[in-house]
Design a protein around this motif. Structure first.
Motif, mmCIF file in Angstrom:
data_model
loop_
_atom_site.group_PDB
_atom_site.id
_atom_site.type_symbol
_atom_site.label_atom_id
_atom_site.label_comp_id
_atom_site.label_asym_id
_atom_site.label_seq_id
_atom_site.Cartn_x
_atom_site.Cartn_y
_atom_site.Cartn_z
ATOM 1 N N ASN A 124 26.418 40.995 27.518
ATOM 2 C CA ASN A 124 25.957 42.317 27.958
ATOM 3 C C ASN A 124 25.275 42.271 29.330
ATOM 4 N N VAL A 125 25.859 41.513 30.263
ATOM 5 C CA VAL A 125 25.344 41.466 31.630
ATOM 6 C C VAL A 125 25.669 42.798 32.304
ATOM 7 N N THR A 126 24.701 43.377 33.003
ATOM 8 C CA THR A 126 24.926 44.681 33.631
ATOM 9 C C THR A 126 26.048 44.596 34.657
ATOM 10 N N GLU A 127 26.773 45.687 34.782
ATOM 11 C CA GLU A 127 28.001 45.690 35.571
ATOM 12 C C GLU A 127 27.781 45.304 37.030
ATOM 13 N N HIS A 128 26.772 45.850 37.678
ATOM 14 C CA HIS A 128 26.596 45.565 39.111
ATOM 15 C C HIS A 128 26.241 44.099 39.348
ATOM 16 N N VAL A 129 25.519 43.492 38.411
ATOM 17 C CA VAL A 129 25.208 42.066 38.521
ATOM 18 C C VAL A 129 26.456 41.234 38.242
ATOM 19 N N LEU A 130 27.210 41.623 37.226
ATOM 20 C CA LEU A 130 28.386 40.859 36.812
ATOM 21 C C LEU A 130 29.474 40.884 37.883
ATOM 22 N N GLN A 131 29.665 42.038 38.513
ATOM 23 C CA GLN A 131 30.704 42.120 39.542
ATOM 24 C C GLN A 131 30.431 41.151 40.680
ATOM 25 N N LYS A 132 29.193 41.094 41.140
ATOM 26 C CA LYS A 132 28.854 40.167 42.221
ATOM 27 C C LYS A 132 28.998 38.720 41.768
ATOM 28 N N LEU A 133 28.552 38.439 40.550
ATOM 29 C CA LEU A 133 28.623 37.082 40.024
ATOM 30 C C LEU A 133 30.068 36.604 39.923
ATOM 31 N N ILE A 134 30.942 37.436 39.367
ATOM 32 C CA ILE A 134 32.342 37.037 39.188
ATOM 33 C C ILE A 134 33.061 36.991 40.520
ATOM 34 N N GLY A 135 32.661 37.861 41.472
ATOM 35 C CA GLY A 135 33.230 37.772 42.817
ATOM 36 C C GLY A 135 32.936 36.424 43.445
ATOM 37 N N ARG A 136 31.687 35.965 43.284
ATOM 38 C CA ARG A 136 31.307 34.649 43.811
ATOM 39 C C ARG A 136 32.048 33.539 43.066
ATOM 40 N N TRP A 137 32.179 33.697 41.740
ATOM 41 C CA TRP A 137 32.877 32.673 40.956
ATOM 42 C C TRP A 137 34.347 32.588 41.352
ATOM 43 N N PHE A 138 34.977 33.721 41.606
ATOM 44 C CA PHE A 138 36.380 33.707 42.027
ATOM 45 C C PHE A 138 36.523 32.994 43.370
ATOM 46 N N PHE A 139 35.648 33.325 44.316
ATOM 47 C CA PHE A 139 35.674 32.689 45.628
ATOM 48 C C PHE A 139 35.452 31.184 45.475
ATOM 49 N N PHE A 140 34.438 30.826 44.684
ATOM 50 C CA PHE A 140 34.083 29.422 44.464
ATOM 51 C C PHE A 140 35.227 28.642 43.827
ATOM 52 N N SER A 141 35.848 29.195 42.809
ATOM 53 C CA SER A 141 36.887 28.454 42.094
ATOM 54 C C SER A 141 38.185 28.366 42.900
ATOM 55 N N THR A 142 38.423 29.347 43.782
ATOM 56 C CA THR A 142 39.642 29.349 44.587
ATOM 57 C C THR A 142 39.542 28.400 45.768
ATOM 58 N N SER B 277 46.943 27.938 52.814
ATOM 59 C CA SER B 277 45.958 27.096 52.157
ATOM 60 C C SER B 277 44.780 27.949 51.698
ATOM 61 N N PRO B 278 44.103 27.566 50.601
ATOM 62 C CA PRO B 278 42.942 28.334 50.142
ATOM 63 C C PRO B 278 41.820 28.349 51.166
ATOM 64 N N GLU B 279 41.692 27.280 51.957
ATOM 65 C CA GLU B 279 40.636 27.244 52.972
ATOM 66 C C GLU B 279 40.883 28.296 54.058
ATOM 67 N N LEU C 127 40.176 21.793 56.545
ATOM 68 C CA LEU C 127 40.810 22.764 57.441
ATOM 69 C C LEU C 127 41.746 22.089 58.438
ATOM 70 N N ASP C 128 41.819 20.757 58.388
ATOM 71 C CA ASP C 128 42.721 19.995 59.255
ATOM 72 C C ASP C 128 44.122 20.052 58.648
ATOM 73 N N SER C 129 44.755 21.201 58.819
ATOM 74 C CA SER C 129 46.043 21.449 58.172
ATOM 75 C C SER C 129 46.831 22.463 58.994
ATOM 76 N N SER C 130 48.149 22.395 58.865
ATOM 77 C CA SER C 130 49.014 23.387 59.519
ATOM 78 C C SER C 130 49.590 24.374 58.506
#
Length: 229
Positions: A10-28, A89-91, A82-85
């Motif tokens: 039951n995490v509040t929506e505005h907190v959860l959206q930011k948290l999962i946004g960060r988790w998606f960025f982090f995991s990708t 790439s996810p980076e 980032l040393d890639s052509s």
């Protein structure tokens, strides 16, 4: 993780959206689930078994992110990645996503990256193009013939297509001073900051430019991730 946080804890929506946004960025970004994804996912889900409330759930995800995205990751691990052509790439995607999140201007333009990446805008000509900062034809004339070296991610920037055409194969030491006259010193400095361009890059040796720009690109990615808080 979004559903678990929303339904079980039951995490509040505005907190959860930011948290999962960060988790998606982090995991990708580091490809968390690209190698042995079942094992990694099982480990992440096992950590939740001991969680009893929303605060614990939030802390579990935040601790996982902090344990991997350390200062050493941003300053030591990410720049070489980032040393890639590779154009996919996810980076590189993380760098462009960070520019979008930070409301960065398009290089050599007063428009924003986010405006020209807007999927609802469907022009006949793609408004943004990936441009070689050191043009390929010019590099080849300098004896750089390896496409992996020419097409380095750090040698690309998003520009509007008319600018790409105008620059053509002109070296940066010649086209940069001309373009600079369009902007105030503050706007020019801001643009270079968001596009991770070292001071005086247009006169730098190519290898040195790539090395320095990767470090600055990693710093922009970090700022984009931290802006998701």
């Amino acid at each position: 993780f979004y559903l678990i946080g929303r339904i079980r804890f039951n995490v509040t929506e505005h907190v959860l959206q930011k948290l999962i946004g960060r988790w998606f960025f982090f995991s990708t970004l580091p490809g968390r689930y690209s190698s042995s994804p079942e094992t990694i996912m099982d480990g992440d889900l096992n950590r939740i078994k001991g969680v009893t409330n929303g605060d614990g759930f939030i802390k579990m995800l935040e601790d996982a992110m902090a344990s991997e995205l350390t200062n050493d990751y941003w300053s030591i691990t990410l720049p070489p990645a980032l040393d890639s052509s590779s154009a996919r790439s996810p980076e590189l995607f993380a760098f462009i996503a960070a520019q979008n999140k930070l409301a960065a201007p398009v290089l050599f333009s007063h428009k924003k990256v986010g405006e020209l990446l807007d999927p609802s805008v469907r022009p006949t000509k793609t408004p943004l193009e990936r441009h070689h900062l050191f043009p390929r034809a010019w590099l080849e004339r300098q004896g750089v013939n390896d496409l992996k070296q020419i097409n380095q991610q750090a040698n690309y920037a998003l520009v509007e297509w008319p600018d790409n055409i105008d620059i053509s194969d002109t070296p940066p030491s010649e086209y940069v001073p001309e373009l600079r006259s369009r902007f105030s010193p503050a706007a020019w400095a801001e643009m270079h900051d968001y596009h991770a361009l070292p001071e005086g890059w247009e006169r730098m040796p190519y290898d040195g430019f790539l090395l320095e720009r990767r470090k600055l690109m990693a710093a922009v990615v970090r700022r984009g991730f931290e802006a998701l808080k």
